[in-house]
Design an enzyme around this catalytic site. Structure first.
Site, PDB file in Angstrom:
ATOM      1  N   LYS A  11       6.344 -93.084  86.021  1.00 48.45           N
ATOM      2  CA  LYS A  11       5.350 -94.168  85.971  1.00 48.45           C
ATOM      3  C   LYS A  11       5.195 -94.732  84.550  1.00 48.45           C
ATOM      4  O   LYS A  11       5.652 -94.109  83.569  1.00 48.45           O
ATOM      5  CB  LYS A  11       4.012 -93.638  86.497  1.00 48.45           C
ATOM      6  CG  LYS A  11       4.058 -93.204  87.970  1.00 48.45           C
ATOM      7  CD  LYS A  11       2.650 -92.891  88.474  1.00 48.45           C
ATOM      8  CE  LYS A  11       2.680 -92.437  89.925  1.00 48.45           C
ATOM      9  NZ  LYS A  11       1.315 -92.281  90.473  1.00 48.45           N
ATOM     10  N   TYR A  51       2.922 -98.967  98.099  1.00 45.63           N
ATOM     11  CA  TYR A  51       1.761 -98.107  98.321  1.00 45.63           C
ATOM     12  C   TYR A  51       0.900 -98.591  99.495  1.00 45.63           C
ATOM     13  O   TYR A  51      -0.293 -98.298  99.547  1.00 45.63           O
ATOM     14  CB  TYR A  51       0.920 -98.026  97.048  1.00 45.63           C
ATOM     15  CG  TYR A  51       1.464 -97.056  96.013  1.00 45.63           C
ATOM     16  CD1 TYR A  51       1.558 -95.691  96.292  1.00 45.63           C
ATOM     17  CD2 TYR A  51       1.869 -97.489  94.754  1.00 45.63           C
ATOM     18  CE1 TYR A  51       2.037 -94.789  95.349  1.00 45.63           C
ATOM     19  CE2 TYR A  51       2.343 -96.593  93.804  1.00 45.63           C
ATOM     20  CZ  TYR A  51       2.426 -95.244  94.108  1.00 45.63           C
ATOM     21  OH  TYR A  51       2.894 -94.346  93.177  1.00 45.63           O
ATOM     22  N   PHE A  59      -9.034 -96.440  95.559  1.00 39.73           N
ATOM     23  CA  PHE A  59      -8.269 -96.491  94.305  1.00 39.73           C
ATOM     24  C   PHE A  59      -7.070 -97.447  94.363  1.00 39.73           C
ATOM     25  O   PHE A  59      -6.313 -97.554  93.396  1.00 39.73           O
ATOM     26  CB  PHE A  59      -7.806 -95.083  93.909  1.00 39.73           C
ATOM     27  CG  PHE A  59      -6.984 -94.365  94.957  1.00 39.73           C
ATOM     28  CD1 PHE A  59      -5.621 -94.616  95.107  1.00 39.73           C
ATOM     29  CD2 PHE A  59      -7.563 -93.418  95.789  1.00 39.73           C
ATOM     30  CE1 PHE A  59      -4.859 -93.955  96.054  1.00 39.73           C
ATOM     31  CE2 PHE A  59      -6.818 -92.742  96.756  1.00 39.73           C
ATOM     32  CZ  PHE A  59      -5.460 -93.017  96.877  1.00 39.73           C
ATOM     33  N   ARG A  87       8.133 -81.876  94.334  1.00 41.75           N
ATOM     34  CA  ARG A  87       6.667 -81.802  94.291  1.00 41.75           C
ATOM     35  C   ARG A  87       6.205 -80.597  93.469  1.00 41.75           C
ATOM     36  O   ARG A  87       5.201 -80.664  92.772  1.00 41.75           O
ATOM     37  CB  ARG A  87       6.091 -81.797  95.709  1.00 41.75           C
ATOM     38  CG  ARG A  87       6.348 -83.139  96.394  1.00 41.75           C
ATOM     39  CD  ARG A  87       5.750 -83.240  97.760  1.00 41.75           C
ATOM     40  NE  ARG A  87       4.299 -83.319  97.734  1.00 41.75           N
ATOM     41  CZ  ARG A  87       3.618 -84.414  97.419  1.00 41.75           C
ATOM     42  NH1 ARG A  87       4.246 -85.515  97.069  1.00 41.75           N
ATOM     43  NH2 ARG A  87       2.311 -84.408  97.447  1.00 41.75           N
ATOM     44  N   THR A  93      -1.327 -83.719  92.131  1.00 41.38           N
ATOM     45  CA  THR A  93      -1.578 -85.143  91.861  1.00 41.38           C
ATOM     46  C   THR A  93      -2.547 -85.326  90.704  1.00 41.38           C
ATOM     47  O   THR A  93      -2.346 -86.189  89.840  1.00 41.38           O
ATOM     48  CB  THR A  93      -2.169 -85.813  93.129  1.00 41.38           C
ATOM     49  OG1 THR A  93      -1.285 -85.548  94.218  1.00 41.38           O
ATOM     50  CG2 THR A  93      -2.328 -87.311  92.954  1.00 41.38           C
ATOM     51  N   ARG A 104       3.198 -83.001  85.434  1.00 41.74           N
ATOM     52  CA  ARG A 104       1.865 -83.608  85.308  1.00 41.74           C
ATOM     53  C   ARG A 104       0.978 -82.827  84.348  1.00 41.74           C
ATOM     54  O   ARG A 104       0.172 -83.415  83.628  1.00 41.74           O
ATOM     55  CB  ARG A 104       1.233 -83.753  86.696  1.00 41.74           C
ATOM     56  CG  ARG A 104       1.843 -84.947  87.446  1.00 41.74           C
ATOM     57  CD  ARG A 104       1.461 -84.957  88.875  1.00 41.74           C
ATOM     58  NE  ARG A 104       1.830 -86.172  89.576  1.00 41.74           N
ATOM     59  CZ  ARG A 104       1.982 -86.238  90.891  1.00 41.74           C
ATOM     60  NH1 ARG A 104       1.810 -85.164  91.634  1.00 41.74           N
ATOM     61  NH2 ARG A 104       2.320 -87.381  91.466  1.00 41.74           N
ATOM     62  N   ASN A 114      -0.645 -90.512  86.163  1.00 38.73           N
ATOM     63  CA  ASN A 114      -0.211 -89.130  86.414  1.00 38.73           C
ATOM     64  C   ASN A 114       1.307 -88.944  86.314  1.00 38.73           C
ATOM     65  O   ASN A 114       1.879 -88.075  86.961  1.00 38.73           O
ATOM     66  CB  ASN A 114      -0.782 -88.600  87.737  1.00 38.73           C
ATOM     67  CG  ASN A 114      -0.224 -89.296  88.955  1.00 38.73           C
ATOM     68  OD1 ASN A 114       0.438 -90.328  88.840  1.00 38.73           O
ATOM     69  ND2 ASN A 114      -0.452 -88.735  90.119  1.00 38.73           N
ATOM     70  N   HIS A 117       5.662 -90.111  90.463  1.00 36.72           N
ATOM     71  CA  HIS A 117       5.424 -90.129  91.910  1.00 36.72           C
ATOM     72  C   HIS A 117       6.619 -89.448  92.566  1.00 36.72           C
ATOM     73  O   HIS A 117       7.746 -89.584  92.098  1.00 36.72           O
ATOM     74  CB  HIS A 117       5.333 -91.571  92.436  1.00 36.72           C
ATOM     75  CG  HIS A 117       5.456 -91.655  93.933  1.00 36.72           C
ATOM     76  ND1 HIS A 117       4.386 -91.431  94.764  1.00 36.72           N
ATOM     77  CD2 HIS A 117       6.540 -91.867  94.734  1.00 36.72           C
ATOM     78  CE1 HIS A 117       4.803 -91.521  96.020  1.00 36.72           C
ATOM     79  NE2 HIS A 117       6.099 -91.788  96.031  1.00 36.72           N
ATOM     80  N   GLU A 128      11.158 -94.553 101.274  1.00 36.03           N
ATOM     81  CA  GLU A 128      10.954 -94.914  99.862  1.00 36.03           C
ATOM     82  C   GLU A 128      12.283 -95.150  99.145  1.00 36.03           C
ATOM     83  O   GLU A 128      12.391 -96.027  98.290  1.00 36.03           O
ATOM     84  CB  GLU A 128      10.136 -93.824  99.161  1.00 36.03           C
ATOM     85  CG  GLU A 128       8.704 -93.778  99.660  1.00 36.03           C
ATOM     86  CD  GLU A 128       7.822 -92.762  98.946  1.00 36.03           C
ATOM     87  OE1 GLU A 128       6.625 -92.732  99.231  1.00 36.03           O
ATOM     88  OE2 GLU A 128       8.333 -91.999  98.090  1.00 36.03           O
TER      89      GLU A 128
HETATM   90  P1  CMP Z   1       1.175 -90.916  93.756  1.00 38.91           P
HETATM   91  O1  CMP Z   1       1.906 -89.660  94.055  1.00 38.91           O
HETATM   92  O2  CMP Z   1       1.921 -92.002  93.089  1.00 38.91           O
HETATM   93  O3  CMP Z   1       0.534 -91.499  95.108  1.00 38.91           O
HETATM   94  C1  CMP Z   1      -0.587 -92.342  95.117  1.00 38.91           C
HETATM   95  C2  CMP Z   1      -1.282 -92.370  93.788  1.00 38.91           C
HETATM   96  O4  CMP Z   1      -2.633 -92.814  93.810  1.00 38.91           O
HETATM   97  C3  CMP Z   1      -1.371 -90.967  93.222  1.00 38.91           C
HETATM   98  O5  CMP Z   1      -0.084 -90.543  92.823  1.00 38.91           O
HETATM   99  C4  CMP Z   1      -2.385 -91.145  92.106  1.00 38.91           C
HETATM  100  O6  CMP Z   1      -1.797 -91.593  90.890  1.00 38.91           O
HETATM  101  C5  CMP Z   1      -3.271 -92.299  92.640  1.00 38.91           C
HETATM  102  N1  CMP Z   1      -4.626 -91.840  92.961  1.00 38.91           N
HETATM  103  C6  CMP Z   1      -5.760 -92.265  92.356  1.00 38.91           C
HETATM  104  N2  CMP Z   1      -6.837 -91.686  92.881  1.00 38.91           N
HETATM  105  C7  CMP Z   1      -6.392 -90.846  93.855  1.00 38.91           C
HETATM  106  C8  CMP Z   1      -7.027 -89.948  94.767  1.00 38.91           C
HETATM  107  N3  CMP Z   1      -8.340 -89.780  94.792  1.00 38.91           N
HETATM  108  N4  CMP Z   1      -6.239 -89.256  95.619  1.00 38.91           N
HETATM  109  C9  CMP Z   1      -4.894 -89.432  95.636  1.00 38.91           C
HETATM  110  N5  CMP Z   1      -4.227 -90.260  94.791  1.00 38.91           N
HETATM  111  C10 CMP Z   1      -4.978 -90.967  93.905  1.00 38.91           C
END
Ligand code: CMP
Length: 144
Positions: A11, A51, A59, A87, A93, A104, A114, A117, A128
């Site tokens: 990211k 997304y 969010f 993962r 996350t 992370r 973060n 992804h 994806e």
């Molecule tokens: P990612 O794995 O890219 O998938 C969705 C993204 O939304 C996640 O990583 C986070 O960067 C972002 N995000 C922000 N707030 C939340 C939340 N409460 N729960 C999950 N993802 C979140």
């Protein structure tokens, strides 16, 4: 264990920290191969579509804005149990919950910024990967 492919996005926050190479090395050191990769600047439309599953989440707008705040590096990772392995290498996350030694934990600043992804299932990995790559842009190690 099956050989799988999964999608990774480094990211904008991690790209800005200049750690693309360090992150890719972590994948390779953990048995995953980079079988496709590109550096790109997502459009708002691309980020919203990618997304789409989160469109109703509170969010969503912040997530899209963040993903278009700078370039990203997308890649296809291949190896045994690649979805789960990626993962594990990424960590939780929310970086506050990420285990020591994960990407992370080491590079992410917040749940929004973060660092990476990764696809969350084999089915989503296929979707994806197809979102970003044509078939002829992926060179599987199994074909070499
Ligand atoms: P990612 O794995 O890219 O998938 C969705 C993204 O939304 C996640 O990583 C986070 O960067 C972002 N995000 C922000 N707030 C939340 C939340 N409460 N729960 C999950 N993802 C979140």
């Amino acid at each position: 264990m099956p050989i799988q492919q999964t999608l990774s996005i480094i990211k904008p926050d991690a790209v800005k920290q200049n750690v693309i190479g360090e992150i890719l090395t972590r994948f390779e050191k953990n048995g995953l191969s980079i079988v496709a990769g590109k550096y790109l600047f997502l459009t708002k439309e691309q980020a919203e579509k990618f997304y789409d599953i989160h469109r109703e989440r509170p969010f969503f707008t912040d997530l899209v804005d963040f993903m278009i705040s700078g370039p990203v590096f997308v890649s296809v990772l291949e190896g045994e149990d690649a979805v789960l392995k990626n993962r594990e290498i990424m960590g939780a996350t929310d970086p506050k919950e990420a285990a020591d030694g994960t990407i992370r934990k080491d590079f992410a600043k917040s749940i929004d910024a973060n660092a990476v992804h990764g696809s969350d299932s084999h089915e989503n990995a296929i979707k994806e990967i197809m979102f970003f790559f044509r078939e002829d842009e992926i060179i599987s190690k199994l074909e070499l």
